[in-house]
Design a protein around this motif. Structure first.
Motif, short mmCIF file in Angstrom:
data_model
loop_
_atom_site.label_atom_id
_atom_site.label_comp_id
_atom_site.label_asym_id
_atom_site.label_seq_id
_atom_site.Cartn_x
_atom_site.Cartn_y
_atom_site.Cartn_z
N GLY A 1 0.82 -1.21 0.00
CA GLY A 1 0.00 0.00 0.00
C GLY A 1 0.85 1.27 0.00
O GLY A 1 0.57 2.22 -0.74
N LEU A 2 1.89 1.29 0.82
CA LEU A 2 2.80 2.45 0.84
C LEU A 2 3.52 2.63 -0.49
O LEU A 2 3.72 3.75 -0.95
N ILE B 1 9.36 17.78 -2.28
CA ILE B 1 9.47 16.54 -1.50
C ILE B 1 8.34 16.44 -0.49
O ILE B 1 7.73 15.38 -0.32
N VAL B 2 8.02 17.55 0.15
CA VAL B 2 6.89 17.58 1.07
C VAL B 2 5.59 17.34 0.29
O VAL B 2 4.65 16.71 0.79
N GLY B 3 5.56 17.80 -0.95
CA GLY B 3 4.39 17.59 -1.80
C GLY B 3 4.13 16.12 -2.10
O GLY B 3 2.98 15.70 -2.20
N VAL B 4 5.20 15.32 -2.24
CA VAL B 4 5.02 13.88 -2.45
C VAL B 4 4.28 13.27 -1.27
O VAL B 4 3.33 12.51 -1.43
N GLY C 1 0.48 11.89 -1.38
CA GLY C 1 0.26 10.49 -1.02
C GLY C 1 -0.75 10.34 0.10
O GLY C 1 -1.59 9.45 0.07
N ILE C 2 -0.68 11.24 1.09
CA ILE C 2 -1.63 11.18 2.20
C ILE C 2 -3.04 11.51 1.72
O ILE C 2 -4.01 10.84 2.10
N SER C 3 -3.17 12.52 0.88
CA SER C 3 -4.51 12.88 0.41
C SER C 3 -5.11 11.78 -0.47
O SER C 3 -6.32 11.51 -0.38
N ILE C 4 -4.30 11.15 -1.29
CA ILE C 4 -4.80 10.03 -2.09
C ILE C 4 -5.13 8.85 -1.18
O ILE C 4 -6.14 8.16 -1.36
N GLY C 5 -4.28 8.60 -0.17
CA GLY C 5 -4.51 7.51 0.76
C GLY C 5 -5.80 7.68 1.53
O GLY C 5 -6.51 6.70 1.78
N ILE C 6 -6.12 8.91 1.90
CA ILE C 6 -7.38 9.17 2.61
C ILE C 6 -8.57 8.85 1.72
O ILE C 6 -9.57 8.29 2.17
N SER C 7 -8.45 9.16 0.43
CA SER C 7 -9.57 8.86 -0.48
C SER C 7 -9.69 7.36 -0.74
O SER C 7 -10.75 6.90 -1.17
#
Length: 158
Positions: A88-89, A116-119, A123-129
């Motif tokens: 998943g990661l 780099i912070v944007g990655v 990833g977190i915003s896509i993971g939440i969805s």
């Protein structure tokens, strides 16, 4: 006087547990990407996601499942959960990087640290969805089944 270094090459040799782990995690990666594509937010680039996820399944099946199988059935559930978590990661890192590159080409970041912070942020915003019950069950049950198959192969064909 020369110093002799002996390397442990048994970790690199192919075994039945590694082969079964690779096949199981590659199949899980294919199914996981198929499920993820239905729930991604609009505008997320998925070019190259399937080959990248399958390559991640190969690496995780070899390095995580194959190398740690054969230590007993009680450890199978932790091993399968760890392999599923890594997969998943791996997929979220790829999707976050794709989104960051799209935004970087549009000059949305002030510098490389912001990118780099944007990655991580993407990833977190896509993971939440993707926090859906069907996706999470598929991922973790598939990881458990792959780990059980790898454990069986390690016991059957040592």
């Amino acid at each position: 006087m020369q110093r002799v270094v002996v390397r442990n090459t048994t970790m690199q040799l192919p075994t039945a547990a590694k082969l079964v782990g690779v096949l199981g995690m590659s199949a899980l990666a294919f199914l996981f990407v198929s499920a993820v594509l239905n729930w991604l937010p609009a505008g997320v680039r998925t070019v190259g996601l399937l080959p990248f996820a399958i390559s991640g399944g190969v690496i995780i099946g070899w390095r995580v499942l194959g190398m740690h199988s054969g230590k007993g059935w009680p450890q199978v559930f932790g091993l399968g959960g760890r392999a599923a978590f890594y997969l998943g990661l791996y997929v979220l890192f790829f999707l976050g990087t794709q989104q960051m590159m799209t935004k970087a080409l549009r000059m949305r970041y002030d510098g490389p640290i912001d990118a780099i912070v944007g990655v991580i942020a993407e990833g977190i915003s896509i993971g939440i969805s993707l926090l859906r019950l069907d996706v999470m069950l598929l991922l973790f049950i598939g990881g458990m089944v792959s780990a059980m198959m790898s454990e069986y192969a390690a016991r059957r064909w040592p």
